[in-house]
Design an enzyme around this catalytic site. Structure first.
Site, short mmCIF file in Angstrom:
data_model
loop_
_atom_site.label_atom_id
_atom_site.label_comp_id
_atom_site.label_asym_id
_atom_site.label_seq_id
_atom_site.Cartn_x
_atom_site.Cartn_y
_atom_site.Cartn_z
N SER A 192 1.25 -1.42 0.36
CA SER A 192 -0.49 0.44 -0.06
C SER A 192 0.69 0.92 -0.21
CB SER A 192 -0.92 0.28 1.20
OG SER A 192 -2.25 1.14 0.97
N ASP A 289 -9.92 -4.71 -5.90
CA ASP A 289 -8.62 -3.58 -4.86
C ASP A 289 -9.72 -2.46 -5.32
OD1 ASP A 289 -7.89 -2.01 -3.26
OD2 ASP A 289 -5.73 -2.87 -3.81
N HIS A 322 -7.67 -4.73 -1.57
CA HIS A 322 -6.85 -4.22 -0.51
C HIS A 322 -6.15 -4.96 0.61
CE1 HIS A 322 -4.34 -0.83 -1.09
NE2 HIS A 322 -4.62 -0.96 0.20
#
Length: 361
Positions: A192, A289, A322
């Site tokens: 991330s 995601d 995610h």
């Protein structure tokens, strides 16, 4: 007003450092609601389609029955207890500049090194709960792994985050041999926001704006980069979601507007910093995601492959969202094994070139 208040109480003497994490949580709460509906819908969709096949293990690795029944937190804790060699090692003078060393007790000589940069939207990022599946995999294969903390917003403004990552790389280049690591092979990985920082560090080792307090002779180069559902574009405002993200950067992370300071956002965007001498890259992204859409990873991959002279590999994880690797599941183990293979090949290739050069000399 709320963010300003968090910066004030986080700067208080003695207690401020303990309150700093709440400043990050406040910032995430203020801006994270924009993503919540899509994230919830995607999670429900994945839950309703659990009958679909997940990624198959690589190299014949399979999850044991005992491991599959263990709660994720206990599994992470067991991995950490087995692999943690030294905790809270300082890589700089600031209290936040700490890293943990993971390695096997019977580590082979001059083991290759992987530095892991945790995510958390540049406002959180703990070395304690992220990356455990990957780190455990690499340690089993004889690597020294470092997992770091770094200064975060809104208390610390950009580019402090990337300066701390570079400080940790420089520390590894100068000191990791104390823990059995090879100072001549240091790779960096991140998820991330950590994926953004890892990619940016790999692409900009000589940028003076990102070196912080480092001396001119400090080595911040890396031998390979692993980006796991990273954010690679800090410039795009083409959609409502992208505009919300840019406002988050402006108000929380950078503290300056993109319209008045576009050069800051261009310099901090890995997509804008690609060059032919980029180190080898391995990119991982979840197909579903909703926080950082998979199209951003695909665009970054395509741009890298078009320019870089080094290998660029891409792994798109089906049905994954995610932060899919925050639990030790089949997807996380599949990706960790792929990363281990890729980094092993890069390390072997460099070792062969070094040996050939020594023979030629």
């Amino acid at each position: 007003m709320v963010l300003a208040a968090t910066r004030v109480y986080s700067s208080l003497p003695v207690v401020g450092k303990h309150l700093e994490p709440f400043a990050g949580l406040t910032a995430m709460a203020l801006y994270g609601g924009h993503y919540a509906p899509a994230a919830v819908r995607a999670a429900i969709s994945r839950r309703l389609n659990t009958s679909e096949a997940v990624a198959a293990p690589i190299d014949g690795e399979a999850e044991s029955t005992r491991s599959s029944r263990m709660p994720p937190y206990l599994r992470f804790r067991a991995q950490r207890q087995r692999c943690l060699y030294r905790s809270s090692v300082r890589y700089g003078d600031h209290p936040a500049q700490l890293l943990d060393v993971w390695r096997r007790p019977d580590l082979p000589a001059d083991a290759p090194v992987l530095l892991f940069v945790p995510g958390g939207a540049w406002v959180q990022g703990s070395r304690v709960l992220q990356g455990h599946t990957l780190l455990h995999q690499m340690v089993k294969r004889g690597w020294v792994c470092l997992t770091m903390d770094y200064r975060v917003s809104p208390v610390n403004r950009w580019p402090r985050h990337i300066a701390d990552v570079n400080a940790a790389i420089a520390w590894a280049r100068a000191n990791v041999d104390r823990f059995g690591g090879d100072r001549n092979f240091v790779a960096v990985a991140g998820c991330s926001a950590g994926g953004h920082l890892a990619a940016l560090a790999g692409l900009t080792p000589g940028d003076p704006a990102f070196r912080g307090e480092l001396t001119d002779d400090a080595d911040t180069t890396v031998d390979a980069v692993v980006g796991i559902y990273g954010r690679y574009d800090w410039q795009d405002r083409s959609t409502a979601t992208r505009r919300n993200f840019q406002r988050f950067l402006e108000r929380v992370v950078v503290g300056r507007s993109q319209s008045r300071h576009p050069e800051i956002y261009a310099a901090a965007s890995p997509l804008a910093r690609i060059h032919e001498d980029a180190p080898p890259f391995y990119l991982i992204h979840g197909e579903q995601d909703t926080i950082i859409p998979v199209g951003e990873a695909r665009a970054f991959r395509d741009a890298l492959q078009a320019v870089s002279r080094n290998p660029v590999e891409y792994c798109e994880v089906p049905r994954a969202g995610h932060a899919f690797d925050l639990v030790d599941n089949a997807h996380a183990r599949h990706c960790a094994t792929g990363v281990a293979r890729f980094l092993g090949e890069v390390h072997d290739r460099k070792a062969s070139l070094t040996a050939a050069a020594e023979v030629g000399a």
